[in-house]
Design an enzyme around this catalytic site. Structure first.
Site, PDB file in Angstrom:
ATOM      1  CG  MET A   1       2.521  -7.116   9.620  1.00  0.00           C
ATOM      2  SD  MET A   1       3.488  -6.669   8.126  1.00  0.00           S
ATOM      3  CE  MET A   1       2.446  -7.203   6.884  1.00  0.00           C
TER       4      MET A   1
ATOM      5  CB  THR B   1       0.353  -2.851   7.447  1.00  0.00           C
ATOM      6  OG1 THR B   1       1.072  -1.809   7.986  1.00  0.00           O
ATOM      7  CG2 THR B   1       1.303  -3.708   6.695  1.00  0.00           C
ATOM      8  CG  ASN B   2      -2.174   2.925   5.736  1.00  0.00           C
ATOM      9  OD1 ASN B   2      -2.324   3.560   5.018  1.00  0.00           O
ATOM     10  ND2 ASN B   2      -2.938   2.244   6.738  1.00  0.00           N
TER      11      ASN B   2
ATOM     12  CB  CYS C   1      -2.785   3.317  11.344  1.00  0.00           C
ATOM     13  SG  CYS C   1      -2.422   1.765  12.019  1.00  0.00           S
TER      14      CYS C   1
END
Length: 238
Positions: free
Chosen positions: A10, A83-84, A196
Site C-alpha cells: 500500500m 502505510t501511514n 506517507c
C-alpha cells in the site's frame, strides 16, 4: 532476533523500501551475512484505494485484519503496517491479533521528541492530514501539527495516488512539494513529517533546507531496534 511482520502493498513502491531498509539495518547492526527475519503479506492496493475514497473503512479493516492474521500465523513477533493512512484502522487490526503493532506515528513522535522538535508540518494523503487518527498521536506527545491549506492538501494527495504510488517521480511535483514545505515553514514549522510512505521517493534532504522526517525510514529503524532487543516491544493498545 525477533521476526518482523510486514503488512505491505500500500503501495508496493514503498513496501520495497521497507524491505531494503530493514535488511540494511540488521546487516549494519550485526555485520557479515546477517539479514532481517521477515514475514510479509502484500495486498492488492487497487481494492484498498477504492474503499478508502468511498469512505468504507470498515471493509478495509476486514481485509487488512485477515492479512495481518496471516502474517502472525507465519511467525511474526510484531507487526508493521507499511502505510501511514491505514493506521486509521490499526485498532481494528490489533483487536484481531495476539502480537503487537509497532505504530508508525508513535515511532515518528519519538524521533521528533528526541530531536527537540515541537512544531511540524505534515504531508500525506488527505486522510492522514485531515483526520485525527494520526495527528492526534503526535499532539499527545506535545507536538504541534501544521498542514497545507485546502488547495495544497489536494495537490499533495493527488501526487501521492496518481504518481508516487504508480512509480512516477516527476521533477515538477518535487517543486510543488518544495513549495508546500516552504509555506509550512513560513507558518512556523521546524521540521517536516513525510507522513506517507511514498513521499521519500520524491523528496529528500537534498531538495529542501528544512529537516525531513521520513516515516518509512523511522519506522524501519525502530523495527530493527525492536527485533534486535534494543527497544522494547510496543504495547498492544493502539
Amino acid at each position: 532476533m525477533k521476526t518482523i511482520g510486514l503488512l505491505g502493498g500500500m503501495s508496493w513502491e514503498s513496501t520495497q523500501s521497507y524491505y531494503r531498509l530493514l535488511n540494511e539495518g540488521v546487516r549494519d547492526a550485526l555485520g557479515g551475512l546477517h539479514s532481517a527475519r521477515l514475514a510479509l503479506f502484500s495486498v492488492d492496493f487497487a481494492g484498498i484505494e477504492r474503499l478508502q475514497h468511498q469512505g468504507d473503512w470498515a471493509a478495509t479493516a476486514e481485509i487488512l485484519s485477515a492479512a495481518a492474521q496471516s502474517v502472525q500465523a507465519a511467525g511474526a513477533d510484531f507487526l508493521l503496517i507499511c502505510t501511514n493512512t491505514m493506521h486509521k484502522v490499526a485498532p481494528q487490526i490489533q483487536a484481531q491479533l495476539s502480537i503487537p503493532i509497532l505504530h508508525l506515528a508513535d515511532a515518528t513522535a519519538l524521533a521528533l521528541k528526541q530531536d527537540g522538535i515541537q512544531r511540524v508540518g505534515l504531508l500525506g494523503t488527505r486522510f492522514t492530514m485531515e483526520q485525527s487518527f494520526y495527528r492526534d498521536r503526535l499532539v499527545a506527545q506535545g507536538i504541534e501539527v501544521l498542514t497545507p491549506d485546502d488547495a495544497g492538501r489536494d495537490q499533495v494527495h493527488r501526487i501521492i495516488y496518481q504518481e508516487l504510488c504508480q512509480g512516477q517521480i516527476l521533477a515538477s511535483s518535487r517543486e510543488r512539494y518544495c513549495d508546500q514545505v516552504a509555506a509550512l515553514v513560513a507558518e512556523g514549522a521546524e521540521a517536516m513529517v513525510l507522513g506517507c510512505t511514498e513521499i521519500g521517493l520524491l523528496l529528500g534532504p537534498q531538495d529542501v533546507a528544512t529537516p525531513l522526517y521520513d516515516t518509512t525510514v523511522i519506522h524501519a529503524r525502530e523495527a530493527v531496534s525492536v527485533a534486535l532487543g534494543r527497544s522494547p516491544l510496543p504495547d498492544f493498545v493502539v
